[in-house]
Scaffold this motif. Structure first.
Motif, short mmCIF file in Angstrom:
data_model
loop_
_atom_site.label_atom_id
_atom_site.label_comp_id
_atom_site.label_asym_id
_atom_site.label_seq_id
_atom_site.Cartn_x
_atom_site.Cartn_y
_atom_site.Cartn_z
N GLN A 181 -4.98 -6.88 1.77
CA GLN A 181 -4.20 -5.93 1.02
C GLN A 181 -2.88 -6.46 0.58
O GLN A 181 -2.29 -5.97 -0.27
CB GLN A 181 -3.82 -4.57 2.09
N VAL A 228 -7.48 -3.05 -3.40
CA VAL A 228 -7.58 -2.64 -1.97
C VAL A 228 -6.98 -1.17 -2.29
O VAL A 228 -7.71 -0.33 -1.36
CB VAL A 228 -6.82 -3.40 -0.89
N GLN A 235 0.75 -1.34 0.00
CA GLN A 235 -0.05 -0.01 -0.10
C GLN A 235 0.84 1.09 -0.03
O GLN A 235 0.56 2.10 -0.50
CB GLN A 235 -1.02 0.00 1.33
N THR A 237 -9.86 -3.32 7.23
CA THR A 237 -9.89 -4.55 6.65
C THR A 237 -10.06 -5.68 7.36
O THR A 237 -9.36 -5.80 8.38
CB THR A 237 -8.64 -4.42 5.63
N VAL A 248 -13.86 -3.25 4.25
CA VAL A 248 -13.23 -4.11 3.21
C VAL A 248 -12.93 -5.56 3.91
O VAL A 248 -12.31 -5.60 4.83
CB VAL A 248 -11.96 -3.52 2.65
#
Length: 289
Positions: free
Chosen positions: A266, A273, A48, A128, A231
């Motif tokens: 992720q 994501v 990320q 998440t 998520v």
């Protein structure tokens, strides 16, 4: 090799526990990528950070017990309030007045604590694979007693303090294998086991503090006033997807279900994501402020 080195790094002392943080990028708003269970360090956000820091300012930090942070054996630093307050201490140390909180699994209640008790510091929050006691999980008895000597070495019987002390690495391979239900997850499992080996079973046992009950969590959710995104993978084998749905409903948030996703989406579905996170942050009212 890292795809993106931090622009700034440092430590903050929180109640005598040194926490390591890193800052990437400079465009507002700030996204605070929170730590999770003590078996992982903040590098689990590595898919990320490079993307999000091209569009926003990103702050990560290692929670107590792993990575570059201290490893206290006192259970106090691992409870919800201290973990939530640690996030605020990192925000203060990095000059972050307000942030978008992004959590994984066990850190969902820590983010909720901040949102309920310090709403002025939170622009929005994305969860998440949230591990929250909102409604039923996978059924009573799915996990044998954690604090009694184990009688079996199969399956969830490995989630046991005595088994950890006797067969810690084997437990890590089992647990992270269940986190990644997606095929071809060898690299992600190896990463997580490696980070898990950076701490010890003795410390993981100290960090095994009871989480907030459903009534407390719902009271915190009722105080949430910022936008929320949840998520959740529909094949999450650690935290049942119905809990993500319950969290979205309780906070008035949006639920994004990832088809074929496991517990750490992720890592296995970074593009999906990352785009969800970027879209969410860019939709926040007053985000530039």
């Amino acid at each position: 090799m890292r795809a993106r080195d931090p622009d700034r790094e440092g430590y903050v002392d929180h109640h005598g526990v040194k926490l390591s943080y890193e800052v990437f990028g400079s465009a507002e708003p700030t996204i605070l990528l929170m730590p999770t269970w003590t078996a992982l360090r903040s590098r689990y956000w590595k898919a990320q950070v490079p993307y999000l820091s091209r569009h926003f300012r990103v702050v990560t930090y290692d929670g107590p017990g792993n990575g570059g942070s201290d490893r206290p054996l006192d259970p106090a630093p691992y409870d919800e309030e201290r973990q939530g307050a640690a996030a605020l201490a990192v925000m203060d140390a990095t000059g972050t007045e307000r942030a978008v909180l992004v959590s994984l699994s066990r850190s969902a209640p820590w983010a909720l604590w901040v949102m309920a008790h310090h709403p002025e510091r939170v622009l929005g929050a994305a969860f998440t694979g949230p591990t929250v006691a909102l409604g039923p999980g996978f059924g009573d008895g799915a996990v044998p007693p954690w604090d009694q000597p184990y009688r079996s070495t199969e399956g969830w019987a490995k989630y046991n303090r005595y088994y950890w002390q006797d067969h810690y690495e084997d437990f890590l391979w089992f647990f992270f294998g269940r986190c990644f239900t997606e095929p071809h997850s060898t690299k992600q499992i190896e990463d997580c086991v490696g980070w898990g080996l950076e701490t010890t079973p003795k410390l993981l046992i100290a960090a095994q503090v009871p989480g907030p009950d459903e009534a407390t969590l719902r009271a915190w959710c009722a105080r949430v006033r910022c936008p929320v995104l949840v998520v959740h993978g529909d094949e999450d084998d650690i935290s049942h997807p119905r809990r993500g749905a319950a969290l979205a409903e309780a906070t008035g948030g949006r639920l994004a279900v990832l088809e074929g996703g496991g517990h750490i989406p992720q890592a296995r579905h970074p593009v999906r994501v990352n785009l969800l996170l970027r879209e969410f942050v860019e939709s926040l009212p007053g985000r530039a402020g």
